[in-house]
Design an enzyme around this catalytic site. Sequence first.
Site, PDB file in Angstrom:
ATOM      1  N   LYS A  17       0.832  -1.210   0.000  1.00  0.00           N
ATOM      2  CA  LYS A  17       0.000   0.000   0.000  1.00  0.00           C
ATOM      3  C   LYS A  17       0.866   1.260   0.000  1.00  0.00           C
ATOM      4  O   LYS A  17       0.561   2.232  -0.681  1.00  0.00           O
ATOM      5  CB  LYS A  17      -0.931   0.003   1.232  1.00  0.00           C
ATOM      6  N   GLY A  41       3.307  -0.758   8.854  1.00  0.00           N
ATOM      7  CA  GLY A  41       4.643  -0.422   8.367  1.00  0.00           C
ATOM      8  C   GLY A  41       4.532  -0.302   6.870  1.00  0.00           C
ATOM      9  O   GLY A  41       4.361  -1.296   6.177  1.00  0.00           O
ATOM     10  N   HIS A  42       4.538   0.925   6.370  1.00  0.00           N
ATOM     11  CA  HIS A  42       4.348   1.167   4.939  1.00  0.00           C
ATOM     12  C   HIS A  42       5.681   1.620   4.324  1.00  0.00           C
ATOM     13  O   HIS A  42       6.206   2.665   4.701  1.00  0.00           O
ATOM     14  CB  HIS A  42       3.257   2.217   4.717  1.00  0.00           C
ATOM     15  N   THR A  43       6.173   0.814   3.397  1.00  0.00           N
ATOM     16  CA  THR A  43       7.506   1.063   2.844  1.00  0.00           C
ATOM     17  C   THR A  43       7.418   1.834   1.537  1.00  0.00           C
ATOM     18  O   THR A  43       6.643   1.486   0.658  1.00  0.00           O
ATOM     19  CB  THR A  43       8.216  -0.275   2.557  1.00  0.00           C
ATOM     20  N   GLN A 225      -3.160  -2.123   7.446  1.00  0.00           N
ATOM     21  CA  GLN A 225      -3.492  -3.549   7.586  1.00  0.00           C
ATOM     22  C   GLN A 225      -4.205  -4.037   6.303  1.00  0.00           C
ATOM     23  O   GLN A 225      -3.980  -3.484   5.254  1.00  0.00           O
ATOM     24  CB  GLN A 225      -4.344  -3.824   8.833  1.00  0.00           C
ATOM     25  N   THR A 302       7.904  -5.197  12.702  1.00  0.00           N
ATOM     26  CA  THR A 302       8.529  -6.027  13.750  1.00  0.00           C
ATOM     27  C   THR A 302       9.710  -6.849  13.237  1.00  0.00           C
ATOM     28  O   THR A 302      10.409  -7.474  14.031  1.00  0.00           O
ATOM     29  CB  THR A 302       7.486  -7.011  14.327  1.00  0.00           C
ATOM     30  N   PRO A 305       9.548 -12.837  10.182  1.00  0.00           N
ATOM     31  CA  PRO A 305       9.368 -13.445   8.864  1.00  0.00           C
ATOM     32  C   PRO A 305       7.884 -13.579   8.570  1.00  0.00           C
ATOM     33  O   PRO A 305       7.108 -13.976   9.437  1.00  0.00           O
ATOM     34  CB  PRO A 305      10.024 -14.824   8.989  1.00  0.00           C
ATOM     35  N   LEU A 333       4.566  -8.619  -8.640  1.00  0.00           N
ATOM     36  CA  LEU A 333       4.475  -9.619  -9.705  1.00  0.00           C
ATOM     37  C   LEU A 333       5.872 -10.142 -10.053  1.00  0.00           C
ATOM     38  O   LEU A 333       6.054 -11.320 -10.367  1.00  0.00           O
ATOM     39  CB  LEU A 333       3.791  -8.990 -10.937  1.00  0.00           C
ATOM     40  N   VAL A 415       6.003  -3.897 -10.470  1.00  0.00           N
ATOM     41  CA  VAL A 415       6.963  -4.926 -10.879  1.00  0.00           C
ATOM     42  C   VAL A 415       8.324  -4.729 -10.210  1.00  0.00           C
ATOM     43  O   VAL A 415       9.352  -5.199 -10.688  1.00  0.00           O
ATOM     44  CB  VAL A 415       7.102  -4.970 -12.425  1.00  0.00           C
TER      45      VAL A 415
HETATM   46  P1  GDP Z   1       2.327  -2.102   3.071  1.00  0.00           P
HETATM   47  O1  GDP Z   1       2.251  -2.338   4.543  1.00  0.00           O
HETATM   48  O2  GDP Z   1       1.095  -2.583   2.368  1.00  0.00           O
HETATM   49  O3  GDP Z   1       2.668  -0.700   2.717  1.00  0.00           O
HETATM   50  O4  GDP Z   1       3.512  -3.035   2.542  1.00  0.00           O
HETATM   51  P2  GDP Z   1       4.964  -3.199   3.223  1.00  0.00           P
HETATM   52  O5  GDP Z   1       5.754  -1.981   3.025  1.00  0.00           O
HETATM   53  O6  GDP Z   1       4.824  -3.690   4.621  1.00  0.00           O
HETATM   54  O7  GDP Z   1       5.529  -4.422   2.409  1.00  0.00           O
HETATM   55  C1  GDP Z   1       5.674  -4.378   1.018  1.00  0.00           C
HETATM   56  C2  GDP Z   1       7.150  -4.647   0.675  1.00  0.00           C
HETATM   57  O8  GDP Z   1       7.265  -4.957  -0.696  1.00  0.00           O
HETATM   58  C3  GDP Z   1       8.041  -3.448   0.890  1.00  0.00           C
HETATM   59  O9  GDP Z   1       9.311  -3.890   1.260  1.00  0.00           O
HETATM   60  C4  GDP Z   1       8.079  -2.785  -0.487  1.00  0.00           C
HETATM   61  O10 GDP Z   1       9.262  -2.037  -0.697  1.00  0.00           O
HETATM   62  C5  GDP Z   1       8.054  -3.997  -1.380  1.00  0.00           C
HETATM   63  N1  GDP Z   1       7.394  -3.823  -2.671  1.00  0.00           N
HETATM   64  C6  GDP Z   1       6.287  -3.106  -2.989  1.00  0.00           C
HETATM   65  N2  GDP Z   1       5.922  -3.313  -4.265  1.00  0.00           N
HETATM   66  C7  GDP Z   1       6.821  -4.178  -4.772  1.00  0.00           C
HETATM   67  C8  GDP Z   1       6.959  -4.820  -6.038  1.00  0.00           C
HETATM   68  O11 GDP Z   1       6.161  -4.643  -6.955  1.00  0.00           O
HETATM   69  N3  GDP Z   1       7.998  -5.690  -6.181  1.00  0.00           N
HETATM   70  C9  GDP Z   1       8.875  -5.938  -5.181  1.00  0.00           C
HETATM   71  N4  GDP Z   1       9.866  -6.805  -5.417  1.00  0.00           N
HETATM   72  N5  GDP Z   1       8.776  -5.365  -3.980  1.00  0.00           N
HETATM   73  C10 GDP Z   1       7.756  -4.502  -3.773  1.00  0.00           C
HETATM   74  P1  IMO Z   2       0.315  -2.836   7.281  1.00  0.00           P
HETATM   75  O1  IMO Z   2      -0.460  -1.544   7.327  1.00  0.00           O
HETATM   76  C1  IMO Z   2       0.488  -7.043   8.428  1.00  0.00           C
HETATM   77  C2  IMO Z   2      -1.255  -8.108  12.293  1.00  0.00           C
HETATM   78  C3  IMO Z   2      -0.314  -8.594  13.375  1.00  0.00           C
HETATM   79  C4  IMO Z   2      -1.216  -9.558  14.105  1.00  0.00           C
HETATM   80  C5  IMO Z   2      -2.566  -8.861  14.054  1.00  0.00           C
HETATM   81  C6  IMO Z   2      -2.920  -8.069  15.300  1.00  0.00           C
HETATM   82  O2  IMO Z   2       1.781  -2.656   7.249  1.00  0.00           O
HETATM   83  O3  IMO Z   2      -0.206  -3.724   6.204  1.00  0.00           O
HETATM   84  P2  IMO Z   2      -2.093  -5.742  16.272  1.00  0.00           P
HETATM   85  O4  IMO Z   2      -0.729  -5.286  16.707  1.00  0.00           O
HETATM   86  O5  IMO Z   2      -2.673  -4.917  15.174  1.00  0.00           O
HETATM   87  O6  IMO Z   2      -3.035  -5.922  17.406  1.00  0.00           O
HETATM   88  O7  IMO Z   2      -1.847  -7.224  15.657  1.00  0.00           O
HETATM   89  O8  IMO Z   2      -2.516  -7.992  12.946  1.00  0.00           O
HETATM   90  N1  IMO Z   2      -0.925  -6.787  11.711  1.00  0.00           N
HETATM   91  C7  IMO Z   2      -0.394  -6.625  10.494  1.00  0.00           C
HETATM   92  N2  IMO Z   2       0.021  -7.544   9.582  1.00  0.00           N
HETATM   93  N3  IMO Z   2       0.538  -5.712   8.132  1.00  0.00           N
HETATM   94  C8  IMO Z   2       0.103  -4.797   9.019  1.00  0.00           C
HETATM   95  O9  IMO Z   2      -0.001  -3.492   8.716  1.00  0.00           O
HETATM   96  C9  IMO Z   2      -0.353  -5.234  10.273  1.00  0.00           C
HETATM   97  N4  IMO Z   2      -0.831  -4.610  11.382  1.00  0.00           N
HETATM   98  C10 IMO Z   2      -1.191  -5.574  12.241  1.00  0.00           C
HETATM   99  O10 IMO Z   2       0.818  -9.228  12.820  1.00  0.00           O
HETATM  100  O11 IMO Z   2      -1.314 -10.761  13.385  1.00  0.00           O
HETATM  101 MG    MG Z   3       3.329  -3.257   6.068  1.00  0.00          MG
END
Ligand code: GDP
Ligand code: IMO
Ligand code: MG
Length: 430
Positions: A17, A41-43, A225, A302, A305, A333, A415
Amino acid sequence: MAKNVVIVGSQWGDEGKGKIVDILTEYTDIVVRFQGGNNAGHTVIVDGEEIILHLIPSGILHAGKTCVIGNGVVVDPHVLLEEIKMLKEKGFFRDQDLLVSKDAHLIMPYHKKLDMAKERLRGDRRIGTTGRGIGPAYEDKVSRFGIKLSDLMNEEDFRAKLKVNLIDKNHYIRNILREEGFEMHQIYNDYMEYAEKIGPYITDTSLFLNEAIKDKKSILFEGAQGTLLDVDHGTYPYVTSSNTVAGEAATGSGVGPTRIDTVVGVTKAYTTRVGGGPFPTELDEKMENALRDLGKEYGATTGRPRRCGWFDAVAARYSVRINGIDELVLTKLDVLDNLNEINICTAYKYKGQILKTFPTEASVLEKCEPVYETVIGWKKTISGARTLDDLPPKAQGYVKKLEEATGVEINILSVGAERKETIIKKNPFA
Ligand code: GDP
Ligand code: IMO
Ligand code: MG
């Protein structure tokens, strides 16, 4: 024409996201977080540099866009200040670009302690929370013991509410958990310091957003989430403590649902889940390790894995229904580039029956076996693709199959993690 677009995760979170919100911020004026807290955690990757946002909207990297933390969010003020500091150091933060709702609730130190204590209590039925105090903060909100940011700005109210909470929480912590309780003066002093620093950002954000809509500004609502972690619609009790679905964009920001134009669901080309709970398409250990390595699937909050599995079209269709998803974004993808075969779960088998709709009962879902359709992998690097036609025919075929299986068009494809590694077929703000 100004449009208001909601972006939600359609799986169990971490769908990418952050990257998508960052890219689409260019086409909007305002980005709003409406639920959750720093469990998210939004990267975003900018020129090779990784920035992880937990609380501040992922639009903050674009100068001149207003980022709003809405009333539905639970705010840990220490985390907020650390995030502001991090962004300032990287040159991405301007004070005038952040607004925080006066009606958002605070995460207090005892919430974090209670979060972890309750996990211990659950034993092997623990949820695997992020330990950030999210659940207990929302519990207090609903039980009417919560402390809002507006209370933080009123010393007398804050002191009185903290006092009542400490009687309640210290009783439980000291007499039931037999752990060390909290001292009033310590929390009070820390939070008064936070109040001074956060005060300038606090305002009536619902009023701000509705005035902006009148002025024909566009809003992007950034979900945290994912749908399957929603407290009502997810795989309860293995969920988070807020509504993560598109409907919450209205409640959690103080904007009426009639003002929302489009709902976009973000989905990975496969599935991941962090923490406990049923996961029908979860891979065996060897394949899971391989996919985790390819997708770098470790929690952005966190570091845990992530569990990995194939794309689950049963869950995706459910997510389309619950959110009213108009269009999908498919991320990661490229992670599937080197696989010989890729599976898509099209139905579940449960007690000898074929299920096409998603059961939310954890006890049912954990006994569901996936029914797969297998497609042949494309075995090519696709991160350089910028249009659909740049994708190998087999990758195009996989995308088409996902569209058919979900009944929704995929309008953006990611991608790679970098901004430019994106194919935009149709922009939701267009
Ligand atoms: P969010 O919580 O939905 O914002 O997603 P996260 O940031 O927790 O996890 C998504 C991970 O995938 C991050 O490390 C991004 O940098 C990475 N990412 C996002 N889009 C792509 C993609 O199209 N390809 C690859 N290889 N990595 C991606
Ligand atoms: P983003 O926005 C993935 C999961 C936790 C746990 C459950 C409850 O980065 O997609 P909490 O601390 O919210 O009470 O934990 O929800 N969880 C997530 N899993 N991405 C997240 O956020 C999450 N936020 C909470 O791992 O299973
Ligand atoms: Mg995340």
